[in-house]
Scaffold this motif. Structure first.
Motif, PDB file in Angstrom:
ATOM      1  N   LEU A  91      16.854 -26.891 122.999  1.00  0.00           N
ATOM      2  CA  LEU A  91      16.547 -26.604 124.154  1.00  0.00           C
ATOM      3  C   LEU A  91      17.692 -25.979 124.800  1.00  0.00           C
ATOM      4  O   LEU A  91      17.570 -25.159 125.770  1.00  0.00           O
ATOM      5  N   ILE A  92      18.812 -26.176 124.758  1.00  0.00           N
ATOM      6  CA  ILE A  92      19.930 -25.490 125.507  1.00  0.00           C
ATOM      7  C   ILE A  92      19.948 -24.127 125.062  1.00  0.00           C
ATOM      8  O   ILE A  92      20.155 -23.121 126.072  1.00  0.00           O
ATOM      9  N   VAL A  93      19.568 -23.687 123.894  1.00  0.00           N
ATOM     10  CA  VAL A  93      19.480 -22.137 123.136  1.00  0.00           C
ATOM     11  C   VAL A  93      18.375 -21.653 124.055  1.00  0.00           C
ATOM     12  O   VAL A  93      18.558 -20.629 124.770  1.00  0.00           O
ATOM     13  N   SER A  94      17.329 -22.330 124.205  1.00  0.00           N
ATOM     14  CA  SER A  94      16.136 -21.690 124.626  1.00  0.00           C
ATOM     15  C   SER A  94      16.170 -21.297 126.298  1.00  0.00           C
ATOM     16  O   SER A  94      15.700 -20.493 126.783  1.00  0.00           O
ATOM     17  N   LEU A  95      17.039 -22.092 126.856  1.00  0.00           N
ATOM     18  CA  LEU A  95      17.164 -22.151 128.115  1.00  0.00           C
ATOM     19  C   LEU A  95      18.291 -21.068 128.409  1.00  0.00           C
ATOM     20  O   LEU A  95      18.606 -20.828 129.618  1.00  0.00           O
ATOM     21  N   GLY A  96      18.788 -20.649 127.616  1.00  0.00           N
ATOM     22  CA  GLY A  96      20.097 -19.646 127.786  1.00  0.00           C
ATOM     23  C   GLY A  96      21.481 -20.152 128.383  1.00  0.00           C
ATOM     24  O   GLY A  96      22.098 -19.645 129.261  1.00  0.00           O
ATOM     25  N   LEU A  97      21.516 -21.640 128.141  1.00  0.00           N
ATOM     26  CA  LEU A  97      22.596 -22.528 128.450  1.00  0.00           C
ATOM     27  C   LEU A  97      23.901 -22.861 127.376  1.00  0.00           C
ATOM     28  O   LEU A  97      24.785 -23.591 127.614  1.00  0.00           O
ATOM     29  N   ARG A  98      23.642 -21.941 126.220  1.00  0.00           N
ATOM     30  CA  ARG A  98      24.412 -22.389 125.376  1.00  0.00           C
ATOM     31  C   ARG A  98      26.174 -22.033 125.732  1.00  0.00           C
ATOM     32  O   ARG A  98      26.919 -23.042 125.325  1.00  0.00           O
ATOM     33  N   ASP A  99      26.534 -21.075 126.511  1.00  0.00           N
ATOM     34  CA  ASP A  99      27.977 -21.139 126.980  1.00  0.00           C
ATOM     35  C   ASP A  99      28.063 -22.000 128.084  1.00  0.00           C
ATOM     36  O   ASP A  99      29.348 -22.053 128.611  1.00  0.00           O
ATOM     37  N   ASP A 100      27.158 -22.597 128.755  1.00  0.00           N
ATOM     38  CA  ASP A 100      27.423 -23.464 129.981  1.00  0.00           C
ATOM     39  C   ASP A 100      27.474 -24.971 129.675  1.00  0.00           C
ATOM     40  O   ASP A 100      27.854 -25.782 130.452  1.00  0.00           O
ATOM     41  N   VAL A 101      27.101 -25.362 128.552  1.00  0.00           N
ATOM     42  CA  VAL A 101      27.014 -26.554 128.176  1.00  0.00           C
ATOM     43  C   VAL A 101      28.287 -26.936 126.803  1.00  0.00           C
ATOM     44  O   VAL A 101      28.153 -26.219 125.859  1.00  0.00           O
ATOM     45  N   LEU A 102      29.042 -28.028 127.152  1.00  0.00           N
ATOM     46  CA  LEU A 102      30.216 -28.027 126.216  1.00  0.00           C
ATOM     47  C   LEU A 102      29.796 -29.665 125.952  1.00  0.00           C
ATOM     48  O   LEU A 102      29.563 -30.372 126.580  1.00  0.00           O
ATOM     49  N   PHE A 103      30.335 -29.891 124.601  1.00  0.00           N
ATOM     50  CA  PHE A 103      30.273 -31.245 123.970  1.00  0.00           C
ATOM     51  C   PHE A 103      31.640 -31.600 123.576  1.00  0.00           C
ATOM     52  O   PHE A 103      32.457 -30.848 122.862  1.00  0.00           O
ATOM     53  N   LEU A 104      32.003 -32.834 124.032  1.00  0.00           N
ATOM     54  CA  LEU A 104      33.132 -33.394 123.722  1.00  0.00           C
ATOM     55  C   LEU A 104      32.760 -34.788 122.762  1.00  0.00           C
ATOM     56  O   LEU A 104      32.189 -35.820 123.521  1.00  0.00           O
ATOM     57  N   VAL A 105      33.079 -34.877 121.823  1.00  0.00           N
ATOM     58  CA  VAL A 105      32.595 -36.124 120.930  1.00  0.00           C
ATOM     59  C   VAL A 105      33.904 -37.143 120.671  1.00  0.00           C
ATOM     60  O   VAL A 105      34.845 -36.617 120.531  1.00  0.00           O
ATOM     61  N   ARG A 106      33.440 -38.174 120.201  1.00  0.00           N
ATOM     62  CA  ARG A 106      34.365 -39.348 119.683  1.00  0.00           C
ATOM     63  C   ARG A 106      35.365 -39.501 120.746  1.00  0.00           C
ATOM     64  O   ARG A 106      36.695 -39.400 120.392  1.00  0.00           O
ATOM     65  N   LEU A 107      35.468 -39.580 122.003  1.00  0.00           N
ATOM     66  CA  LEU A 107      36.706 -39.720 122.865  1.00  0.00           C
ATOM     67  C   LEU A 107      37.061 -41.293 122.901  1.00  0.00           C
ATOM     68  O   LEU A 107      36.570 -42.123 122.539  1.00  0.00           O
ATOM     69  N   THR A 108      38.518 -41.145 122.982  1.00  0.00           N
ATOM     70  CA  THR A 108      39.190 -42.378 123.160  1.00  0.00           C
ATOM     71  C   THR A 108      38.961 -42.925 124.797  1.00  0.00           C
ATOM     72  O   THR A 108      38.306 -42.004 125.410  1.00  0.00           O
ATOM     73  N   ASP A 109      39.355 -44.170 124.979  1.00  0.00           N
ATOM     74  CA  ASP A 109      39.165 -44.610 126.359  1.00  0.00           C
ATOM     75  C   ASP A 109      40.110 -43.643 127.441  1.00  0.00           C
ATOM     76  O   ASP A 109      39.583 -43.318 128.391  1.00  0.00           O
ATOM     77  N   ALA A 110      41.306 -43.307 126.599  1.00  0.00           N
ATOM     78  CA  ALA A 110      41.957 -42.262 127.838  1.00  0.00           C
ATOM     79  C   ALA A 110      41.284 -40.927 127.962  1.00  0.00           C
ATOM     80  O   ALA A 110      41.355 -40.455 128.976  1.00  0.00           O
ATOM     81  N   GLN A 111      40.874 -40.557 127.126  1.00  0.00           N
ATOM     82  CA  GLN A 111      40.088 -39.094 126.961  1.00  0.00           C
ATOM     83  C   GLN A 111      38.999 -39.080 127.934  1.00  0.00           C
ATOM     84  O   GLN A 111      38.738 -38.183 128.751  1.00  0.00           O
ATOM     85  N   LEU A 112      38.302 -40.337 127.721  1.00  0.00           N
ATOM     86  CA  LEU A 112      37.018 -40.449 128.525  1.00  0.00           C
ATOM     87  C   LEU A 112      37.382 -40.716 129.986  1.00  0.00           C
ATOM     88  O   LEU A 112      36.695 -40.043 130.860  1.00  0.00           O
ATOM     89  N   ALA A 113      38.502 -41.256 130.260  1.00  0.00           N
ATOM     90  CA  ALA A 113      38.733 -41.551 131.879  1.00  0.00           C
ATOM     91  C   ALA A 113      39.489 -40.287 132.295  1.00  0.00           C
ATOM     92  O   ALA A 113      38.894 -39.908 133.520  1.00  0.00           O
ATOM     93  N   THR A 114      40.162 -39.188 131.411  1.00  0.00           N
ATOM     94  CA  THR A 114      40.338 -38.055 132.064  1.00  0.00           C
ATOM     95  C   THR A 114      39.406 -36.980 132.356  1.00  0.00           C
ATOM     96  O   THR A 114      39.444 -36.223 133.184  1.00  0.00           O
ATOM     97  N   CYS A 115      38.266 -37.038 131.434  1.00  0.00           N
ATOM     98  CA  CYS A 115      37.127 -36.496 131.686  1.00  0.00           C
ATOM     99  C   CYS A 115      36.428 -36.797 133.038  1.00  0.00           C
ATOM    100  O   CYS A 115      36.079 -36.002 133.901  1.00  0.00           O
ATOM    101  N   TYR A 116      36.128 -38.214 133.189  1.00  0.00           N
ATOM    102  CA  TYR A 116      35.649 -38.649 134.610  1.00  0.00           C
ATOM    103  C   TYR A 116      36.645 -38.267 135.744  1.00  0.00           C
ATOM    104  O   TYR A 116      36.124 -37.694 136.496  1.00  0.00           O
ATOM    105  N   TRP A 117      37.716 -38.281 135.610  1.00  0.00           N
ATOM    106  CA  TRP A 117      38.738 -37.850 136.517  1.00  0.00           C
ATOM    107  C   TRP A 117      38.609 -36.405 137.115  1.00  0.00           C
ATOM    108  O   TRP A 117      38.723 -36.077 138.204  1.00  0.00           O
TER     109      TRP A 117
END
Length: 245
Positions: A91-117
């Motif tokens: 879906l991301i590719v079909s809508l032309g959003l490949r460069d606009d959507v970023l995936f960050l996987v397996r985050l630690t609590d500290a990494q998750l917190a800094t993403c929210y922040w």
């Protein structure tokens, strides 16, 4: 669920941690984006695994509308694995959003917190949850406003009509979702101010309070009396006497 792991970190430390997290980001096809040092682009953030009821496909459709009709500049960052969700990647590719959507996987609590922040706005489009989604308190605990799907479990806690109107959307309608997200982006300072009293109240719900609430529910069930609702229990929390730091 409050993210206190960065409570004593300064902005420089949080920014450095976020840059470290970004180095492990990927596009929906698994490729690494050419991120520059001190990347500071605005973004929307949804922390969730790729399960059907998490409603990520509808969020992506809403995000496409935001980019092309509302002309928002924010990227979208997700924490699920694109390899585990082929329909999402397609879906991301079909809508032309490949460069606009970023995936960050397996985050630690500290990494998750800094993403929210670092996020401009946290979003939760889930179709169903057993309780009010963690997104609400996780984001507000680091000073980031939130918009969410209109569910029974969210309306049990978000009872003020104006706050419901500004932060809740129909999770089945990506146009309504996009509209509420766009308002949240444009009015994030106002939205955070509206949500702060709610967070102040929720932050006083300790394990002791939760255990006392459980006893009240069990006692009501044992006596055949009507059991207190989530709204009743939330409203029974003591009023705040001073602003928390």
């Amino acid at each position: 669920h409050h993210l206190s792991v960065l409570a004593n970190a300064n902005d420089t430390t949080r920014s450095r941690l976020f840059q470290q997290v970004l180095r492990h980001g990927c596009h929906c096809d698994g490729s690494r984006p050419p991120l520059v040092a001190n990347w500071s682009e605005p973004f929307l953030f949804y922390a969730s695994q790729a399960r059907p009821h998490k409603n990520i496909l509808t969020l992506v459709r809403a995000y496409h509308l935001l980019r092309h009709e509302h002309r928002v500049q924010q990227r979208l960052i997700l924490t699920c694995s694109p390899a585990a969700a082929p329909p999402l990647a397609e879906l991301i590719v079909s809508l032309g959003l490949r460069d606009d959507v970023l995936f960050l996987v397996r985050l630690t609590d500290a990494q998750l917190a800094t993403c929210y922040w670092q996020a401009d706005l946290a979003v939760n489009p889930s179709l169903s949850e057993g309780a009010c989604p963690f997104t609400l308190t996780e984001a507000l605990s680091v000073g980031t406003p939130v918009v969410m799907g209109r569910l029974t479990v969210t309306e049990e806690l978000i009872v003020e009509p104006h706050l419901r109107e500004t932060m809740l959307f129909d999770p089945y309608d990506w146009r309504d979702m996009a509209q509420v997200i766009a308002w949240g982006i444009a009015n994030r300072v106002e939205l955070l101010a509206l949500q702060q009293p709610l967070y102040d109240r929720l932050s006083r719900r300790s394990w002791q309070v939760a255990s006392e609430d459980s006893i009240r529910v069990f006692e009501a069930a044992a006596s055949g009396s009507p059991h207190p609702t989530a709204t009743d229990l939330f409203n029974s929390l003591p009023a705040q006497t001073g602003r928390s730091g």
